[in-house]
Design a protein around this motif. Sequence first.
Motif, PDB file in Angstrom:
ATOM      1  N   LYS A 124     -16.266   1.866  -7.869  1.00 16.21           N
ATOM      2  CA  LYS A 124     -17.629   1.404  -7.582  1.00 16.21           C
ATOM      3  C   LYS A 124     -17.589   0.041  -6.896  1.00 16.21           C
ATOM      4  CE  LYS A 124     -19.566   3.707 -11.668  1.00 16.21           C
ATOM      5  NZ  LYS A 124     -18.279   4.264 -12.150  1.00 16.21           N
ATOM      6  N   LYS A 125     -18.683  -0.287  -6.247  1.00 16.65           N
ATOM      7  CA  LYS A 125     -18.797  -1.562  -5.549  1.00 16.65           C
ATOM      8  C   LYS A 125     -18.542  -2.723  -6.505  1.00 16.65           C
ATOM      9  CE  LYS A 125     -21.863  -4.088  -2.425  1.00 16.65           C
ATOM     10  NZ  LYS A 125     -23.167  -4.118  -1.738  1.00 16.65           N
ATOM     11  N   GLY A 126     -17.711  -3.668  -6.056  1.00 18.49           N
ATOM     12  CA  GLY A 126     -17.434  -4.856  -6.849  1.00 18.49           C
ATOM     13  C   GLY A 126     -16.226  -4.747  -7.762  1.00 18.49           C
ATOM     14  N   GLN A 127     -15.687  -3.548  -7.926  1.00 24.86           N
ATOM     15  CA  GLN A 127     -14.499  -3.396  -8.765  1.00 24.86           C
ATOM     16  C   GLN A 127     -13.261  -3.914  -8.035  1.00 24.86           C
ATOM     17  OE1 GLN A 127     -14.636   0.817 -10.039  1.00 24.86           O
ATOM     18  NE2 GLN A 127     -15.256   0.063 -12.052  1.00 24.86           N
ATOM     19  N   LYS A 128     -12.224  -4.201  -8.809  1.00 25.26           N
ATOM     20  CA  LYS A 128     -10.983  -4.747  -8.243  1.00 25.26           C
ATOM     21  C   LYS A 128      -9.889  -3.679  -8.286  1.00 25.26           C
ATOM     22  CE  LYS A 128     -10.526  -8.575 -10.745  1.00 25.26           C
ATOM     23  NZ  LYS A 128     -10.013  -9.911 -11.101  1.00 25.26           N
ATOM     24  N   VAL A 129      -9.273  -3.472  -7.130  1.00 31.10           N
ATOM     25  CA  VAL A 129      -8.256  -2.430  -6.992  1.00 31.10           C
ATOM     26  C   VAL A 129      -6.969  -3.054  -6.450  1.00 31.10           C
ATOM     27  CG1 VAL A 129      -7.636  -0.291  -5.787  1.00 31.10           C
ATOM     28  CG2 VAL A 129      -9.987  -0.643  -6.563  1.00 31.10           C
ATOM     29  N   PHE A 130      -5.855  -2.711  -7.075  1.00 26.76           N
ATOM     30  CA  PHE A 130      -4.541  -3.152  -6.612  1.00 26.76           C
ATOM     31  C   PHE A 130      -3.796  -1.947  -6.044  1.00 26.76           C
ATOM     32  CE2 PHE A 130       0.005  -4.254  -8.066  1.00 26.76           C
ATOM     33  CZ  PHE A 130       0.336  -4.790  -6.827  1.00 26.76           C
ATOM     34  N   ILE A 173      -6.287   1.367   1.400  1.00 30.77           N
ATOM     35  CA  ILE A 173      -6.954   0.068   1.573  1.00 30.77           C
ATOM     36  C   ILE A 173      -8.300   0.262   2.268  1.00 30.77           C
ATOM     37  CG2 ILE A 173      -6.884  -2.131   2.833  1.00 30.77           C
ATOM     38  CD1 ILE A 173      -3.818  -2.113   2.369  1.00 30.77           C
ATOM     39  N   GLN A 174      -8.293   1.040   3.340  1.00 25.24           N
ATOM     40  CA  GLN A 174      -9.530   1.258   4.099  1.00 25.24           C
ATOM     41  C   GLN A 174     -10.571   2.008   3.273  1.00 25.24           C
ATOM     42  OE1 GLN A 174      -8.754   2.227   8.513  1.00 25.24           O
ATOM     43  NE2 GLN A 174      -6.810   2.773   7.541  1.00 25.24           N
ATOM     44  N   LEU A 175     -10.124   3.000   2.507  1.00 20.78           N
ATOM     45  CA  LEU A 175     -11.054   3.771   1.684  1.00 20.78           C
ATOM     46  C   LEU A 175     -11.631   2.909   0.563  1.00 20.78           C
ATOM     47  CD1 LEU A 175     -12.431   6.428   0.944  1.00 20.78           C
ATOM     48  CD2 LEU A 175     -10.353   7.086  -0.313  1.00 20.78           C
ATOM     49  N   ALA A 176     -10.780   2.120  -0.086  1.00 23.88           N
ATOM     50  CA  ALA A 176     -11.247   1.258  -1.176  1.00 23.88           C
ATOM     51  C   ALA A 176     -12.261   0.235  -0.667  1.00 23.88           C
ATOM     52  CB  ALA A 176     -10.060   0.555  -1.839  1.00 23.88           C
ATOM     53  N   LYS A 177     -12.022  -0.317   0.522  1.00 25.67           N
ATOM     54  CA  LYS A 177     -12.980  -1.266   1.098  1.00 25.67           C
ATOM     55  C   LYS A 177     -14.303  -0.578   1.406  1.00 25.67           C
ATOM     56  CE  LYS A 177     -12.852  -4.871   1.709  1.00 25.67           C
ATOM     57  NZ  LYS A 177     -13.254  -5.926   0.733  1.00 25.67           N
ATOM     58  N   HIS A 178     -14.228   0.643   1.916  1.00 19.29           N
ATOM     59  CA  HIS A 178     -15.445   1.416   2.193  1.00 19.29           C
ATOM     60  C   HIS A 178     -16.245   1.646   0.916  1.00 19.29           C
ATOM     61  CE1 HIS A 178     -18.157   4.493   3.662  1.00 19.29           C
ATOM     62  NE2 HIS A 178     -17.676   5.364   2.793  1.00 19.29           N
ATOM     63  N   GLY A 206      -5.786  -6.715   8.566  1.00 19.72           N
ATOM     64  CA  GLY A 206      -6.648  -6.059   9.530  1.00 19.72           C
ATOM     65  C   GLY A 206      -7.306  -4.802   8.983  1.00 19.72           C
ATOM     66  N   LEU A 207      -6.678  -4.184   7.986  1.00 14.93           N
ATOM     67  CA  LEU A 207      -7.248  -2.989   7.354  1.00 14.93           C
ATOM     68  C   LEU A 207      -8.295  -3.336   6.310  1.00 14.93           C
ATOM     69  CD1 LEU A 207      -3.973  -0.884   6.903  1.00 14.93           C
ATOM     70  CD2 LEU A 207      -5.728  -0.624   8.671  1.00 14.93           C
ATOM     71  N   GLY A 208      -8.357  -4.636   5.923  1.00 13.01           N
ATOM     72  CA  GLY A 208      -9.399  -5.070   4.997  1.00 13.01           C
ATOM     73  C   GLY A 208      -8.921  -5.620   3.673  1.00 13.01           C
ATOM     74  N   ALA A 209      -7.603  -5.730   3.472  1.00  9.92           N
ATOM     75  CA  ALA A 209      -7.109  -6.259   2.194  1.00  9.92           C
ATOM     76  C   ALA A 209      -7.614  -7.683   1.973  1.00  9.92           C
ATOM     77  CB  ALA A 209      -5.584  -6.223   2.169  1.00  9.92           C
ATOM     78  N   GLY A 229     -15.781   5.981  12.175  1.00 13.55           N
ATOM     79  CA  GLY A 229     -15.048   4.747  12.445  1.00 13.55           C
ATOM     80  C   GLY A 229     -14.734   3.933  11.212  1.00 13.55           C
ATOM     81  N   VAL A 230     -14.957   4.509  10.025  1.00 12.30           N
ATOM     82  CA  VAL A 230     -14.697   3.797   8.763  1.00 12.30           C
ATOM     83  C   VAL A 230     -13.198   3.677   8.512  1.00 12.30           C
ATOM     84  CG1 VAL A 230     -14.965   3.939   6.253  1.00 12.30           C
ATOM     85  CG2 VAL A 230     -16.891   4.482   7.745  1.00 12.30           C
ATOM     86  N   ILE A 231     -12.451   4.718   8.852  1.00  7.71           N
ATOM     87  CA  ILE A 231     -11.005   4.753   8.619  1.00  7.71           C
ATOM     88  C   ILE A 231     -10.303   5.130   9.917  1.00  7.71           C
ATOM     89  CG2 ILE A 231      -9.130   5.981   7.429  1.00  7.71           C
ATOM     90  CD1 ILE A 231     -10.994   6.240   5.026  1.00  7.71           C
ATOM     91  N   LYS A 232      -9.235   4.406  10.207  1.00  3.08           N
ATOM     92  CA  LYS A 232      -8.426   4.745  11.382  1.00  3.08           C
ATOM     93  C   LYS A 232      -6.992   5.026  10.917  1.00  3.08           C
ATOM     94  CE  LYS A 232      -7.341  -0.101  12.422  1.00  3.08           C
ATOM     95  NZ  LYS A 232      -7.312  -1.170  13.428  1.00  3.08           N
ATOM     96  N   PRO A 233      -6.383   6.087  11.450  1.00  3.14           N
ATOM     97  CA  PRO A 233      -5.006   6.383  11.069  1.00  3.14           C
ATOM     98  C   PRO A 233      -4.042   5.367  11.677  1.00  3.14           C
ATOM     99  CG  PRO A 233      -5.806   7.961  12.699  1.00  3.14           C
ATOM    100  CD  PRO A 233      -6.955   7.079  12.360  1.00  3.14           C
ATOM    101  N   ILE A 234      -3.008   5.036  10.927  1.00  4.39           N
ATOM    102  CA  ILE A 234      -1.980   4.101  11.390  1.00  4.39           C
ATOM    103  C   ILE A 234      -0.669   4.873  11.549  1.00  4.39           C
ATOM    104  CG2 ILE A 234      -0.739   1.958  10.916  1.00  4.39           C
ATOM    105  CD1 ILE A 234      -3.759   1.564  11.252  1.00  4.39           C
TER     106      ILE A 234
END
Length: 334
Positions: free
Chosen positions: A143-149, A162-167, A186-189, A298-303
């Motif tokens: 959920k929004k505001g939670q912390k993920v490692f 990383i991109q999904l968790a930021k979304h 750049g991915l949002g970490a 455009g939320v997630i881009k493959p690397i």
Amino acid sequence: MKAFIVKSYGKKEKLHLTDWAEPTLKENDVLVQVNSAGVNLLDSLIRNGDFKLFLPYKPPFINGHDVAGVVTKVGSKVSRFKIGDEVYSRPSDYRVGTFAEFISIDENDVALKPKNISMEEAGSIPLAGLTAWQALVEIGKIKKGQKVFIQAGSGGVGTFAIQLAKHLGAFVATTTSTKNIELVKGLGADLIIDYKTEDFETKLKDYDLVLHSNRDTKILEKSLRILKSGGQLISLVGPPTPEFAAAIGLPWYLKLIIKLLSFGARNKAKKMNVSFKFLFMRAEGKQLGQITELIEAGVIKPIIDKIFPFEQTNEALAYVETGRSRGKVVVKVK
């Protein structure tokens, strides 16, 4: 057709390029001409025999778990796809075999390829994308505001997660090496830890979820300690849990073995009032369809790190085994 097969289990074994019969089609299957196939550490572990206790493939068999390609035939009861569709998939267990020119896949495990990316990029996504989705959305319910490692942020699963968790609105911490800091940033970490010079346990506290991908037992213990009460660790590397054994219908004696294997980890988690869960991702076309929507938005881009020609599938696998790839490695079949 040409295919790379596992002739016999073993860490020193290489995949063998050989002629193989073209797959037969069941009534709910689509036949896909393989354009690109993502290369995963799972392919190595399957070849090595590390999972034969609960995934007993009988050699010889074709290896490979990621595919993007074009539908060339459809079974009599297929309703969602037609000849000519560009698709991608992580085929179900016991139906893998993407290191080949063709593969037949149940339509429920298939999704339309995102329109805004290449075949090579699409071939890199299914296993890593579904792993991240099932960990963060299905099990973790982030959920929004939670912390993920997220451990190993520059790897195939890490770059996607990383991109999904930021979304999903999470605060994301990750580990990587110095050379990959800019990539994960750049991915949002939000918080980046250089695992070669820093100890994540001294920097992280009260996290809601850890996506765990390191086989070192000390890393597992540290990861449990950074969780807040009620937090959860979702492991991609094990040890597998009784819930997993029950879900895949293992016989009683294997359930007992797995219960013993994971007892230490589960017990430590229980004492800390956190949960330890093992994720062995499964094929799921509907979830892949939701991932398609995020990519097209455009939320997630493959690397992608490297693309190898089909003939160099063994070299691609060896490169993945070094653990140094930035994002995904792909073999170009067609």
